[in-house]
Design an enzyme around this catalytic site. Structure first.
Site, mmCIF file in Angstrom:
data_model
loop_
_atom_site.group_PDB
_atom_site.id
_atom_site.type_symbol
_atom_site.label_atom_id
_atom_site.label_comp_id
_atom_site.label_asym_id
_atom_site.label_seq_id
_atom_site.Cartn_x
_atom_site.Cartn_y
_atom_site.Cartn_z
ATOM 1 N N ARG A 69 8.677 4.972 9.878
ATOM 2 C CA ARG A 69 8.710 4.880 11.264
ATOM 3 C C ARG A 69 10.153 5.069 11.908
ATOM 4 O O ARG A 69 10.993 4.458 11.059
ATOM 5 C CB ARG A 69 8.118 3.662 11.954
ATOM 6 C CG ARG A 69 6.449 3.758 12.124
ATOM 7 C CD ARG A 69 5.956 2.428 12.656
ATOM 8 N NE ARG A 69 6.116 1.282 11.997
ATOM 9 C CZ ARG A 69 7.237 0.434 12.360
ATOM 10 N NH1 ARG A 69 7.913 0.733 13.557
ATOM 11 N NH2 ARG A 69 7.253 -0.707 11.944
ATOM 12 N N TYR A 197 5.438 11.365 8.556
ATOM 13 C CA TYR A 197 5.251 10.126 7.783
ATOM 14 C C TYR A 197 4.124 9.313 8.683
ATOM 15 O O TYR A 197 4.139 9.512 9.835
ATOM 16 C CB TYR A 197 6.388 9.132 7.964
ATOM 17 C CG TYR A 197 6.182 7.793 7.528
ATOM 18 C CD1 TYR A 197 5.684 7.208 6.316
ATOM 19 C CD2 TYR A 197 6.013 6.890 8.764
ATOM 20 C CE1 TYR A 197 5.305 6.164 6.178
ATOM 21 C CE2 TYR A 197 5.617 5.562 8.692
ATOM 22 C CZ TYR A 197 5.242 5.064 7.233
ATOM 23 O OH TYR A 197 4.765 3.815 6.965
ATOM 24 N N LYS A 206 -0.295 3.434 15.206
ATOM 25 C CA LYS A 206 0.726 2.702 16.084
ATOM 26 C C LYS A 206 0.995 3.258 17.600
ATOM 27 O O LYS A 206 0.923 2.574 18.488
ATOM 28 C CB LYS A 206 1.871 2.901 15.472
ATOM 29 C CG LYS A 206 2.005 2.185 13.914
ATOM 30 C CD LYS A 206 1.639 0.756 14.306
ATOM 31 C CE LYS A 206 1.771 0.363 12.682
ATOM 32 N NZ LYS A 206 1.316 -1.128 12.625
ATOM 33 N N HIS A 226 -0.643 -6.401 17.208
ATOM 34 C CA HIS A 226 -0.227 -6.095 15.898
ATOM 35 C C HIS A 226 -0.723 -7.201 15.022
ATOM 36 O O HIS A 226 0.118 -7.849 14.442
ATOM 37 C CB HIS A 226 1.254 -5.795 15.782
ATOM 38 C CG HIS A 226 1.700 -5.281 14.440
ATOM 39 N ND1 HIS A 226 3.019 -5.348 13.966
ATOM 40 C CD2 HIS A 226 1.315 -4.402 13.590
ATOM 41 C CE1 HIS A 226 3.090 -4.748 13.012
ATOM 42 N NE2 HIS A 226 2.121 -4.202 12.635
ATOM 43 N N SER A 248 5.906 -5.678 10.657
ATOM 44 C CA SER A 248 5.433 -4.524 9.519
ATOM 45 C C SER A 248 5.982 -5.323 8.058
ATOM 46 O O SER A 248 7.170 -5.762 8.074
ATOM 47 C CB SER A 248 6.002 -3.353 9.651
ATOM 48 O OG SER A 248 5.750 -3.035 10.964
ATOM 49 N N CYS A 250 5.133 -7.708 6.034
ATOM 50 C CA CYS A 250 5.327 -9.141 5.803
ATOM 51 C C CYS A 250 4.171 -9.779 5.566
ATOM 52 O O CYS A 250 4.115 -11.154 5.616
ATOM 53 C CB CYS A 250 5.761 -9.843 7.284
ATOM 54 S SG CYS A 250 7.695 -9.547 8.012
ATOM 55 N N ASP A 277 -3.903 -4.818 10.288
ATOM 56 C CA ASP A 277 -2.993 -4.611 10.995
ATOM 57 C C ASP A 277 -3.123 -4.489 12.581
ATOM 58 O O ASP A 277 -2.218 -4.839 13.121
ATOM 59 C CB ASP A 277 -2.663 -3.127 10.616
ATOM 60 C CG ASP A 277 -1.118 -2.558 10.919
ATOM 61 O OD1 ASP A 277 -0.332 -3.428 10.839
ATOM 62 O OD2 ASP A 277 -1.164 -1.465 11.603
ATOM 63 N N ARG A 376 2.867 4.344 0.361
ATOM 64 C CA ARG A 376 1.605 3.821 0.977
ATOM 65 C C ARG A 376 0.172 4.218 0.472
ATOM 66 O O ARG A 376 0.508 5.265 -0.343
ATOM 67 C CB ARG A 376 1.521 4.305 2.404
ATOM 68 C CG ARG A 376 2.927 3.616 3.367
ATOM 69 C CD ARG A 376 2.407 2.448 3.868
ATOM 70 N NE ARG A 376 3.699 1.896 4.817
ATOM 71 C CZ ARG A 376 3.314 1.027 5.646
ATOM 72 N NH1 ARG A 376 2.127 0.520 5.961
ATOM 73 N NH2 ARG A 376 4.376 0.543 6.240
HETATM 74 C C1 OXD Z 1 3.672 -0.796 10.096
HETATM 75 C C2 OXD Z 1 2.479 -0.346 9.634
HETATM 76 O O1 OXD Z 1 4.689 -0.033 9.974
HETATM 77 O O2 OXD Z 1 1.594 -0.979 9.731
HETATM 78 O O3 OXD Z 1 3.638 -1.718 10.897
HETATM 79 O O4 OXD Z 1 2.488 0.922 8.738
HETATM 80 MN MN MN Z 2 1.858 -2.671 10.998
#
Ligand code: OXD
Ligand code: MN
Length: 593
Positions: A69, A197, A206, A226, A248, A250, A277, A376
């Site tokens: 991102r 991406y 998002k 989130h 993100s 984590c 998420d 990913r």
């Molecule tokens: C992020 C995702 O970047 O969930 O938070 O992809």
């Molecule tokens: Mn996320």
């Protein structure tokens, strides 16, 4: 297709601007998905993987300059700059449309425009919101089919109205300097150009389910967060649901799918995943808070995912999954990433498409990574072995606890509980975490990330805090709020807490607190467990280690309070008085301690 005038006008407007050779209306059918996969495979946009080992799976590489991102190029285009707030980039909507239109004009010449009708949330659920994404990328179409509910039924649900989020995506030339991810909250519109991406282009995720939806939730009295959602089934069969907000990369996916240690499974504990998420939250039956996961798949970070760290995530990727920017092994058409296993393959291609073998080093002797740290997998949620039977419940699941958590080497203890909802909002608002590879820029720098929403809040964060406080006032049954930190390190920088499945031990304390089955002790920052109340059976840790993990260091927290004051200063008079009061209490508690 549809005869909804607003949909037709929307498609025409951008087709006229971007001048694609063809327009293809996506219907969500298996046949169409197969045809598109074949086209993408024939152009090299995707590689079909081994149909025996990874049935229905695909491999894709993004451009090398387009792997995460881009927060510095993400804009909230509210009509009034004030409504964007100090934590977002702002662009005037008219200026933004003009700028992006100019860049996008004619960019689909020689390409096809795909029109994707999709639902966030189960179609017809009271939580559901609809969107239509235009894109010139088959990769985007195939990902959206996994991550959202793509179906022509969406058109029926619009009932002839324009009540859908208009999502425009164009790859254009994938130029970094002309990459823009713009959200127009008042227009229900997202416009994303020059990226391929996922986080920038799967616009249901998002951009819609967080940035636009957080704004919609503010206006309509609900919340878009989130957050992961998980259910813990106790030995007596009762299931309690927990939402967890973590920045993100984590560990949301890992926590959402955790397998409890033997000492719990042998007693009959089970964990179910509702989402990893995003959570949409509304007041529901009995005045309690209910949550749904608006997504239909996982867009998870691959590196580090393995049988031990997240068995359920790995299983979820064994079929119909798209792998992006991992290692491609042409010998058996499989994929690999760092941390998958201890046997890196040879004679493969890395995420850039360069020849790569496990054990390769660069000129300085450092290992060359085969997968990008933010590579990913896009996996259908239905693949998840521990998917909650409540995943499709259109009314959502009742939330007993909300957890906030970040990556903090020192400050935050393993777990603490907020004294009440207001204090809980403060605990979320003061969250800080080390940055990760999920966004471009430096990694490992501590930054404030309130409720893990810093990059995703679609309006002024001062108003967002107030919205949290207002939601608390509306709820008759409020979830308890906690903060956790799995990432404390010792003097050598090693993690002290084992994490992963053992996080169940902390969840148990949290749920016991919800049931008023265990005491807590006051501390300047909130309520702490007694060290002996964290179950360490079967762990190579002592109660003293737990006491250390729960330690609240006064000097560290005094510095933290100063830092919070400075951060809060950004919000001016939009900072709710309640939060100023909570900060005062924290400071006075620290003085008295
Ligand atoms: C992020 C995702 O970047 O969930 O938070 O992809
Ligand atoms: Mn996320």
């Amino acid at each position: 297709m549809t005869n909804n005038k607003y949909v037709l006008d929307f498609v025409k407007k951008y087709a006229d601007l971007m001048t694609p050779d063809n327009i293809v209306w996506i219907d969500g059918s298996k046949q169409q998905k197969k045809e598109l996969t074949d086209i993408a495979a024939s152009t090299g946009e995707v590689i079909k993987l081994n149909n025996k080992l990874l049935p229905g799976c695909l491999y894709h590489r993004t451009a090398v300059n387009d792997v995460a991102r881009v927060e510095q190029r993400t804009f909230i285009c509210s009509r009034d700059k004030e409504n964007c707030g100090p934590t977002n980039n702002w662009m005037d909507p008219q200026e933004a449309y003009a700028k992006l239109d100019k860049i996008a004009a004619g960019s689909m010449k020689g390409r096809t425009m795909y029109v994707i009708p999709f639902s966030m949330g189960k179609i017809g659920s009271p939580f559901a919101k609809y969107g239509i994404e235009l894109t010139d990328s088959i990769y985007v179409v195939l990902n959206m089919i996994i991550m959202t509910r793509v179906s022509e039924k969406v058109y029926d649900k619009l009932n002839g109205t324009d009540n859908f989020v208009k999502c425009i995506h164009g790859k254009v030339k994938l130029e970094e300097e002309n990459r823009y991810i713009c959200q127009f909250p008042e227009d229900n519109t997202i416009y994303s150009i020059n990226s391929g991406y996922g986080g920038n282009v799967l616009l249901g995720k998002k951009c819609f389910a967080l940035r636009i939806a957080s704004y919609q939730g503010w206006k309509e009295g609900w919340m878009a967060e989130h957050m992961l959602i998980l259910g813990v089934q106790k030995p007596n069969g009762e299931v309690k649901y927990i939402c967890g907000a973590f920045p993100s990369a984590c560990g949301k996916t890992n926590l959402a799918m955790l397998i409890p240690p033997e000492t719990y499974t042998s007693k009959g504990y089970k964990v179910f995943t509702v989402g990893d998420d995003i959570a949409w939250l509304r007041k529901g039956k009995g005045g309690a808070l209910y949550a749904i996961n608006p997504e239909n798949g996982f867009f998870g970070v691959a590196p580090g995912t393995n049988e031990k760290s997240n068995f359920n995530a790995l299983q979820s990727t064994r079929s119909n999954t798209i792998f992006t920017n991992v290692v491609y092994n042409p010998k058996n058409k499989t994929v690999w990433w760092e941390g998958l296993d201890k046997n890196p393959p040879s004679n493969c291609f890395d995420w850039k498409g360069n020849p790569w073998s496990g054990g390769m080093t660069d000129a300085e002797g450092k290992p060359v990574k085969g997968a990008h740290p933010n590579s990913r997998f896009t996996a259908p949620i239905k693949n998840c072995p521990c998917l909650s039977p409540e995943f499709e419940n259109p009314k959502g699941v009742p939330v007993s606890a909300i957890i906030f958590g970040g990556r903090r080497a020192k400050a935050a203890p393993l777990v603490y509980e907020a004294r009440d909802w207001k204090h809980g909002v403060f605990v979320g608002a003061i969250m800080a975490s080390e940055t990760t590879a999920a966004a471009s820029g430096a990694v490992g720098v501590v930054r404030h990330d309130p409720m893990a929403m810093l990059p995703f809040c679609g309006y002024h964060m001062g108003d967002y805090f107030q919205h949290w406080l207002d939601m608390g006032k509306k709820l008759k049954v409020k979830p308890k709020i906690f903060n956790v930190n799995w990432f404390r390190t010792d003097d050598k920088g090693n993690f002290i807490w084992p994490g992963f499945g053992d996080n169940m031990r902390v969840l148990e304390w949290i749920l016991d607190r919800c049931d008023e089955a265990v005491d807590a002790v006051e501390s300047p920052i909130g309520l702490l467990p007694r060290p002996e109340d964290i179950n360490i059976e079967g762990l190579d840790l002592t109660v003293d280690t737990i006491a250390g993990l729960l330690n609240v260091d006064k000097a560290t927290w005094k510095a933290e309070a100063k830092d919070i004051e400075e951060f809060f200063g950004k919000f001016g008079d939009k900072l709710p008085k309640e939060l100023t009061k909570e900060l005062k209490t924290l400071k006075s508690n620290l003085r008295k301690a």
